[in-house]
Design a protein around this motif. Structure first.
Motif, PDB file in Angstrom:
ATOM      1  N   LEU A   1       6.120  16.870 -17.445  1.00 38.68           N
ATOM      2  CA  LEU A   1       6.450  17.819 -16.389  1.00 38.68           C
ATOM      3  C   LEU A   1       5.240  18.079 -15.499  1.00 38.68           C
ATOM      4  N   VAL A   2       4.060  17.935 -16.063  1.00 40.12           N
ATOM      5  CA  VAL A   2       2.809  18.212 -15.350  1.00 40.12           C
ATOM      6  C   VAL A   2       2.194  16.943 -14.765  1.00 40.12           C
ATOM      7  N   GLY A   3       2.151  15.883 -15.556  1.00 42.41           N
ATOM      8  CA  GLY A   3       1.400  14.684 -15.199  1.00 42.41           C
ATOM      9  C   GLY A   3       1.699  14.053 -13.851  1.00 42.41           C
ATOM     10  N   PRO A   4       2.978  13.828 -13.487  1.00 42.21           N
ATOM     11  CA  PRO A   4       3.276  13.084 -12.255  1.00 42.21           C
ATOM     12  C   PRO A   4       3.188  13.900 -10.964  1.00 42.21           C
ATOM     13  N   LEU A   5       2.909  15.192 -11.037  1.00 48.29           N
ATOM     14  CA  LEU A   5       2.974  16.048  -9.853  1.00 48.29           C
ATOM     15  C   LEU A   5       2.113  15.565  -8.679  1.00 48.29           C
ATOM     16  N   PRO A   6       0.881  15.060  -8.905  1.00 48.40           N
ATOM     17  CA  PRO A   6       0.086  14.603  -7.752  1.00 48.40           C
ATOM     18  C   PRO A   6       0.723  13.455  -6.980  1.00 48.40           C
ATOM     19  N   ASN A   7       1.577  12.670  -7.647  1.00 49.44           N
ATOM     20  CA  ASN A   7       2.193  11.511  -6.996  1.00 49.44           C
ATOM     21  C   ASN A   7       3.555  11.821  -6.386  1.00 49.44           C
ATOM     22  N   LEU A   8       3.994  13.076  -6.492  1.00 43.38           N
ATOM     23  CA  LEU A   8       5.324  13.444  -6.014  1.00 43.38           C
ATOM     24  C   LEU A   8       5.485  13.303  -4.499  1.00 43.38           C
ATOM     25  N   PRO A   9       4.541  13.775  -3.669  1.00 44.94           N
ATOM     26  CA  PRO A   9       4.730  13.650  -2.208  1.00 44.94           C
ATOM     27  C   PRO A   9       4.908  12.206  -1.745  1.00 44.94           C
ATOM     28  N   ALA A  10       4.098  11.296  -2.267  1.00 46.44           N
ATOM     29  CA  ALA A  10       4.205   9.889  -1.870  1.00 46.44           C
ATOM     30  C   ALA A  10       5.533   9.298  -2.341  1.00 46.44           C
ATOM     31  N   ALA A  11       5.974   9.677  -3.532  1.00 42.77           N
ATOM     32  CA  ALA A  11       7.241   9.163  -4.052  1.00 42.77           C
ATOM     33  C   ALA A  11       8.410   9.643  -3.196  1.00 42.77           C
ATOM     34  N   TRP A  12       8.357  10.893  -2.760  1.00 43.70           N
ATOM     35  CA  TRP A  12       9.421  11.430  -1.901  1.00 43.70           C
ATOM     36  C   TRP A  12       9.466  10.684  -0.568  1.00 43.70           C
ATOM     37  N   ARG A  13       8.307  10.298  -0.073  1.00 48.25           N
ATOM     38  CA  ARG A  13       8.226   9.577   1.201  1.00 48.25           C
ATOM     39  C   ARG A  13       8.715   8.132   1.065  1.00 48.25           C
ATOM     40  N   ASP A  14       8.322   7.456  -0.015  1.00 48.79           N
ATOM     41  CA  ASP A  14       8.618   6.035  -0.169  1.00 48.79           C
ATOM     42  C   ASP A  14       9.977   5.755  -0.796  1.00 48.79           C
ATOM     43  N   GLY A  15      10.515   6.717  -1.532  1.00 51.92           N
ATOM     44  CA  GLY A  15      11.744   6.477  -2.282  1.00 51.92           C
ATOM     45  C   GLY A  15      13.009   6.802  -1.516  1.00 51.92           C
ATOM     46  N   ALA A  16      14.105   6.895  -2.263  1.00 49.87           N
ATOM     47  CA  ALA A  16      15.409   7.227  -1.696  1.00 49.87           C
ATOM     48  C   ALA A  16      15.942   8.458  -2.419  1.00 49.87           C
TER      49      ALA A  16
END
Length: 250
Positions: A61-76
């Motif tokens: 729940l904590v670990g992936p948070l820094p990568n969330l903005p980029a994932a929202w931009r690149d994903g669907a």
């Protein structure tokens, strides 16, 4: 809180759990998935099934948070939303099965699930059709059941996307969004079913710190143009987690 913290310090296998979340964070940051496949075999070797899932979801729940903005931009995100509709409906059913499962059976379920995924992916099979809403929701439901039942919500979704023609940057981003949303659903369901192992939940939150740092390092290693490397790492992670999760090691 002090009593719970003391219990965390005394938890058996703490070193292995820590090493597991660091390795899982590196892989999750790079590939967008695979952390559960690393954490669950380690956690299920030293913790009962429900406690193992509690540890995994709190750390993730904590670990992936820094990568969330980029994932929202690149994903669907819309596709991920469809996955989560099916997932949210099936998770409680899987958790009810988990709460009545024998520890040895639990280990076999985890390893068998990821081994089947590996065989299918390495066979070279690719899905050439359209990822329809019904297919996406159904895949999410299967992933939700497996997540609640065995702590590994990824295999059906990984199979669907890695067998598709989507760019690996989109695949990776969707994995990250889906798995993070899954952890949120799991936390909510565990609260509602009163299944939280609070000592282990605290341990998982603490483990989320090295997991977060490892996620950041893993994300820096990802190259959207290196599809062959991406797939090789994915296959290696899946194979290693299947072997490590076998109950024969305990």
């Amino acid at each position: 809180m002090l009593e719970a913290l003391s219990g965390v310090v005394d938890t058996g296998g703490l070193i292995w759990l820590t090493l597991g979340v660091v390795a899982a964070g590196l892989v999750r940051g790079f590939a967008g998935f695979g952390s559960g496949m690393i954490i669950m075999p380690v956690a299920s070797a030293v913790l009962p099934p429900v406690a193992a899932v509690t540890f995994m979801m709190m750390a993730e729940l904590v670990g992936p948070l820094p990568n969330l903005p980029a994932a929202w931009r690149d994903g669907a995100p819309r596709d991920v939303g469809r996955l989560m509709i099916g997932c949210a409906l099936a998770v409680p059913v899987g958790i009810l099965c988990l709460s009545h499962m024998d520890t040895t059976v639990f280990g076999w379920v985890v390893s068998t699930s990821v081994a089947i995924l590996l065989v299918l992916l390495m066979s070279g099979w690719r899905y050439k059709g359209v990822l329809t809403p019904k297919l996406t929701v159904g895949t999410g439901a299967l992933g939700g059941f497996m997540g609640g039942f065995a702590g590994v919500p990824g295999p059906p979704v990984i199979m669907l996307y890695m067998s598709s023609k989507l760019p690996i940057s989109v695949i990776r981003a969707n994995f990250l969004l889906y798995l993070l949303a899954f952890d949120v659903v799991m936390v909510a369901v565990f609260f509602m079913l009163d299944l939280f192992v609070w000592k282990i939940a605290l341990l998982g939150l603490l483990a989320g710190v090295p997991n977060l740092l490892a996620n950041m390092v893993g994300a820096r290693l990802f190259d959207p143009d290196a599809e062959v490397l991406f797939r090789r790492v994915a296959y290696l992670v899946i194979a290693a987690s299947a072997i490590l999760g076998l109950p024969i090691w305990s």
